[in-house]
Design a protein around this motif. Sequence first.
Motif, PDB file in Angstrom:
ATOM      1  N   MET A 140      84.609  32.239  61.809  1.00  0.00           N
ATOM      2  CA  MET A 140      84.094  30.916  61.453  1.00  0.00           C
ATOM      3  C   MET A 140      83.025  31.036  60.380  1.00  0.00           C
ATOM      4  SD  MET A 140      83.831  29.939  65.483  1.00  0.00           S
ATOM      5  CE  MET A 140      83.781  31.708  65.830  1.00  0.00           C
ATOM      6  N   GLY A 141      82.864  29.992  59.614  1.00  0.00           N
ATOM      7  CA  GLY A 141      81.851  29.985  58.567  1.00  0.00           C
ATOM      8  C   GLY A 141      81.130  28.656  58.509  1.00  0.00           C
ATOM      9  N   VAL A 142      79.851  28.714  58.139  1.00  0.00           N
ATOM     10  CA  VAL A 142      79.035  27.516  57.964  1.00  0.00           C
ATOM     11  C   VAL A 142      78.859  27.272  56.471  1.00  0.00           C
ATOM     12  CG1 VAL A 142      76.790  26.452  58.377  1.00  0.00           C
ATOM     13  CG2 VAL A 142      77.823  27.905  60.139  1.00  0.00           C
ATOM     14  N   ALA A 143      79.212  26.100  56.020  1.00  0.00           N
ATOM     15  CA  ALA A 143      79.093  25.786  54.593  1.00  0.00           C
ATOM     16  C   ALA A 143      77.627  25.621  54.195  1.00  0.00           C
ATOM     17  CB  ALA A 143      79.858  24.509  54.273  1.00  0.00           C
ATOM     18  N   GLY A 144      77.352  25.910  52.933  1.00  0.00           N
ATOM     19  CA  GLY A 144      76.012  25.734  52.393  1.00  0.00           C
ATOM     20  C   GLY A 144      76.086  25.004  51.071  1.00  0.00           C
ATOM     21  N   PRO A 145      74.981  24.901  50.366  1.00  0.00           N
ATOM     22  CA  PRO A 145      74.989  24.232  49.060  1.00  0.00           C
ATOM     23  C   PRO A 145      75.933  24.943  48.085  1.00  0.00           C
ATOM     24  CG  PRO A 145      72.747  24.601  49.851  1.00  0.00           C
ATOM     25  CD  PRO A 145      73.645  25.370  50.748  1.00  0.00           C
ATOM     26  N   VAL A 146      76.715  24.195  47.346  1.00  0.00           N
ATOM     27  CA  VAL A 146      77.659  24.792  46.403  1.00  0.00           C
ATOM     28  C   VAL A 146      76.934  25.491  45.262  1.00  0.00           C
ATOM     29  CG1 VAL A 146      79.500  23.182  46.950  1.00  0.00           C
ATOM     30  CG2 VAL A 146      77.868  22.615  45.131  1.00  0.00           C
ATOM     31  N   THR A 147      75.661  25.188  45.080  1.00  0.00           N
ATOM     32  CA  THR A 147      74.870  25.826  44.028  1.00  0.00           C
ATOM     33  C   THR A 147      74.239  27.139  44.489  1.00  0.00           C
ATOM     34  OG1 THR A 147      72.981  24.480  44.743  1.00  0.00           O
ATOM     35  CG2 THR A 147      74.318  23.635  42.921  1.00  0.00           C
ATOM     36  N   SER A 148      74.401  27.488  45.770  1.00  0.00           N
ATOM     37  CA  SER A 148      73.750  28.673  46.319  1.00  0.00           C
ATOM     38  C   SER A 148      74.666  29.886  46.258  1.00  0.00           C
ATOM     39  CB  SER A 148      73.333  28.426  47.774  1.00  0.00           C
ATOM     40  OG  SER A 148      72.849  29.623  48.365  1.00  0.00           O
TER      41      SER A 148
ATOM     42  N   SER B 216      75.831  31.271  49.587  1.00  0.00           N
ATOM     43  CA  SER B 216      76.902  30.610  50.327  1.00  0.00           C
ATOM     44  C   SER B 216      78.271  30.868  49.693  1.00  0.00           C
ATOM     45  CB  SER B 216      76.651  29.102  50.394  1.00  0.00           C
ATOM     46  OG  SER B 216      75.538  28.820  51.223  1.00  0.00           O
ATOM     47  N   ALA B 217      78.297  31.493  48.528  1.00  0.00           N
ATOM     48  CA  ALA B 217      79.556  31.687  47.801  1.00  0.00           C
ATOM     49  C   ALA B 217      80.556  32.509  48.602  1.00  0.00           C
ATOM     50  CB  ALA B 217      79.275  32.354  46.459  1.00  0.00           C
ATOM     51  N   GLY B 218      80.092  33.558  49.295  1.00  0.00           N
ATOM     52  CA  GLY B 218      81.002  34.397  50.074  1.00  0.00           C
ATOM     53  C   GLY B 218      81.606  33.656  51.248  1.00  0.00           C
ATOM     54  N   VAL B 219      80.795  32.831  51.915  1.00  0.00           N
ATOM     55  CA  VAL B 219      81.299  32.041  53.039  1.00  0.00           C
ATOM     56  C   VAL B 219      82.311  31.017  52.549  1.00  0.00           C
ATOM     57  CG1 VAL B 219      80.674  30.580  54.982  1.00  0.00           C
ATOM     58  CG2 VAL B 219      79.081  32.317  54.203  1.00  0.00           C
ATOM     59  N   HIS B 220      81.997  30.353  51.454  1.00  0.00           N
ATOM     60  CA  HIS B 220      82.909  29.348  50.913  1.00  0.00           C
ATOM     61  C   HIS B 220      84.247  29.980  50.524  1.00  0.00           C
ATOM     62  CE1 HIS B 220      79.239  26.681  49.691  1.00  0.00           C
ATOM     63  NE2 HIS B 220      79.462  26.700  50.988  1.00  0.00           N
ATOM     64  N   ALA B 221      84.202  31.156  49.918  1.00  0.00           N
ATOM     65  CA  ALA B 221      85.445  31.834  49.536  1.00  0.00           C
ATOM     66  C   ALA B 221      86.248  32.218  50.775  1.00  0.00           C
ATOM     67  CB  ALA B 221      85.118  33.081  48.707  1.00  0.00           C
ATOM     68  N   LEU B 222      85.561  32.634  51.816  1.00  0.00           N
ATOM     69  CA  LEU B 222      86.224  33.005  53.066  1.00  0.00           C
ATOM     70  C   LEU B 222      86.941  31.797  53.667  1.00  0.00           C
ATOM     71  CD1 LEU B 222      86.361  35.602  54.911  1.00  0.00           C
ATOM     72  CD2 LEU B 222      84.502  34.577  56.231  1.00  0.00           C
ATOM     73  N   ILE B 223      86.243  30.659  53.686  1.00  0.00           N
ATOM     74  CA  ILE B 223      86.841  29.437  54.237  1.00  0.00           C
ATOM     75  C   ILE B 223      87.995  28.962  53.360  1.00  0.00           C
ATOM     76  CG2 ILE B 223      86.414  27.014  54.774  1.00  0.00           C
ATOM     77  CD1 ILE B 223      83.491  27.826  55.416  1.00  0.00           C
ATOM     78  N   ARG B 224      87.778  28.946  52.057  1.00  0.00           N
ATOM     79  CA  ARG B 224      88.794  28.455  51.133  1.00  0.00           C
ATOM     80  C   ARG B 224      90.066  29.303  51.190  1.00  0.00           C
ATOM     81  NH1 ARG B 224      85.972  28.786  47.010  1.00  0.00           N
ATOM     82  NH2 ARG B 224      86.843  30.657  46.033  1.00  0.00           N
ATOM     83  N   GLY B 225      89.899  30.608  51.395  1.00  0.00           N
ATOM     84  CA  GLY B 225      91.053  31.505  51.465  1.00  0.00           C
ATOM     85  C   GLY B 225      91.743  31.525  52.814  1.00  0.00           C
TER      86      GLY B 225
ATOM     87  N   GLY C 163      90.439  32.518  55.597  1.00  0.00           N
ATOM     88  CA  GLY C 163      89.959  33.604  56.447  1.00  0.00           C
ATOM     89  C   GLY C 163      88.957  33.179  57.492  1.00  0.00           C
ATOM     90  N   ALA C 164      88.516  31.932  57.435  1.00  0.00           N
ATOM     91  CA  ALA C 164      87.541  31.445  58.411  1.00  0.00           C
ATOM     92  C   ALA C 164      87.702  29.937  58.570  1.00  0.00           C
ATOM     93  CB  ALA C 164      86.114  31.765  57.963  1.00  0.00           C
ATOM     94  N   THR C 165      87.302  29.444  59.731  1.00  0.00           N
ATOM     95  CA  THR C 165      87.333  28.013  60.022  1.00  0.00           C
ATOM     96  C   THR C 165      85.930  27.440  59.828  1.00  0.00           C
ATOM     97  OG1 THR C 165      89.070  28.347  61.664  1.00  0.00           O
ATOM     98  CG2 THR C 165      87.845  26.279  61.778  1.00  0.00           C
ATOM     99  N   LEU C 166      85.852  26.289  59.194  1.00  0.00           N
ATOM    100  CA  LEU C 166      84.568  25.641  58.984  1.00  0.00           C
ATOM    101  C   LEU C 166      84.013  25.121  60.310  1.00  0.00           C
ATOM    102  CD1 LEU C 166      82.423  24.429  57.031  1.00  0.00           C
ATOM    103  CD2 LEU C 166      83.854  22.367  56.965  1.00  0.00           C
ATOM    104  N   VAL C 167      82.754  25.458  60.610  1.00  0.00           N
ATOM    105  CA  VAL C 167      82.074  24.928  61.791  1.00  0.00           C
ATOM    106  C   VAL C 167      80.700  24.426  61.378  1.00  0.00           C
ATOM    107  CG1 VAL C 167      83.252  26.371  63.489  1.00  0.00           C
ATOM    108  CG2 VAL C 167      81.188  27.238  62.384  1.00  0.00           C
ATOM    109  N   THR C 168      80.212  23.440  62.123  1.00  0.00           N
ATOM    110  CA  THR C 168      78.905  22.862  61.792  1.00  0.00           C
ATOM    111  C   THR C 168      77.934  22.875  62.969  1.00  0.00           C
ATOM    112  OG1 THR C 168      79.644  20.607  62.350  1.00  0.00           O
ATOM    113  CG2 THR C 168      79.945  21.338  60.074  1.00  0.00           C
ATOM    114  N   ASP C 169      78.428  23.117  64.180  1.00  0.00           N
ATOM    115  CA  ASP C 169      77.521  23.164  65.324  1.00  0.00           C
ATOM    116  C   ASP C 169      78.141  23.987  66.449  1.00  0.00           C
ATOM    117  OD1 ASP C 169      79.416  21.520  66.571  1.00  0.00           O
ATOM    118  OD2 ASP C 169      78.266  19.690  66.261  1.00  0.00           O
ATOM    119  N   ALA C 170      77.379  24.144  67.534  1.00  0.00           N
ATOM    120  CA  ALA C 170      77.823  24.985  68.640  1.00  0.00           C
ATOM    121  C   ALA C 170      79.034  24.415  69.350  1.00  0.00           C
ATOM    122  CB  ALA C 170      76.670  25.184  69.633  1.00  0.00           C
ATOM    123  N   ALA C 171      79.150  23.090  69.401  1.00  0.00           N
ATOM    124  CA  ALA C 171      80.298  22.478  70.070  1.00  0.00           C
ATOM    125  C   ALA C 171      81.599  22.872  69.382  1.00  0.00           C
ATOM    126  CB  ALA C 171      80.142  20.955  70.086  1.00  0.00           C
TER     127      ALA C 171
END
Length: 402
Positions: A285-293, A296-305, A307-315
Amino acid sequence: MNRTADHRRHGSSPGTRGAPGVGPETVPGIESERLARVVLSRLSEPGDAVIGRWLARLGAPEVLRTIRDGTVPGQPGPDAGRLAGYRARLADLDPVADLERVREAGGRFIIPGDTEWPSQLDDLGESRPIGLWAAGPGSLRLLALRSVAVVGARACTAYGAHVAGELSAQLAERGWVVVSGGAYGIDAAAHRGALAVGGMTIGVLACGVDVAYPRGNTDLIRRIAAQGLLLSELPPGEHPTRFRFVLRNRVIAALTRGTVVVEAAMRSGALSTARRARDLNRHTMGVAGPVTSELSAGVHALIRGGGATLVTDAAEVAELIGAIGDDLAPQRSGPVLPRDLLEPEAALVLEAVPATAEGAPVERLARQSGLPPDEVLHRLYELGSLGYIERHGAHWRLVRRR
């Protein structure tokens, strides 16, 4: 766990050392397999596939005999130079002293076959740890049943630290054990988030469990050992290297039900944990961050490819992890172990939990059971993993059978 109960009677005389012709199997009163694995943990680096391949066929004492004799057990082994290096180091090793040193630090050495060994580590195959050095009173096997890794960049932003801390606190409040690497940045924020709400956390280190690294996290690492659990493949006194950090990540990935990446640059080591988790069929799983950061580029690439599911909280994390294996939180079919097989301390804590919907906080349960709060916390998480109780905010209550 089956401990080396008699080791205090043995000193570190030459007869206990691993010199050619004299091995750990010759020391009376101590398990030969455990002692041999202590020696092997010093001879080889974590994830040594050659040693792992030998151990899959032979017992650890036989592997040591093979190294001393300079023979290869009918399959690909190390080259002559590497084998000679193993043999040269044998003479300086003292496994009894290593076990004594970790015992004095409040720890033990866990090996495959122990009741505390987490079977999910066997998914690593030939790179499975030879053994794990642990510091802290909790049962590794039980704590790992409901565990999730939270990892990310060392040089994280304030946003990343906040997200990691909040996410880990929320997971801990849901009864999940938070696992990370004890490093600066996201790792430290994850550990602190779990500890702040009286939760359980495991630190998997790239150094000995008696070594506080990084030094700036000394207080945090000590708190993890007291309230949670420290783990390492490396023997006491060993210091980290860049290579050991990377190898440590495979243990974090295998031990947990899933891995959440909070901030990671394109070449971040945290991404290696995510990749290993994915290869082991764990949720990533990956948590998204600012696109300018950049962090966060590695996480975004992981999600986009994919390789990871976007999550925003513990639930959302719990929902994903609950989809694999047996998520003991929603499944109320009964405990794994009957009450009469619980350890005495766990039984005391269970008896102290009131049969009310409100439950009780750790402090009240400590008073009722007569045990220290940290001990009670460990037992509560173990009982939660076994399906007896559940965490509801700061309170613990009995699970109501359907």
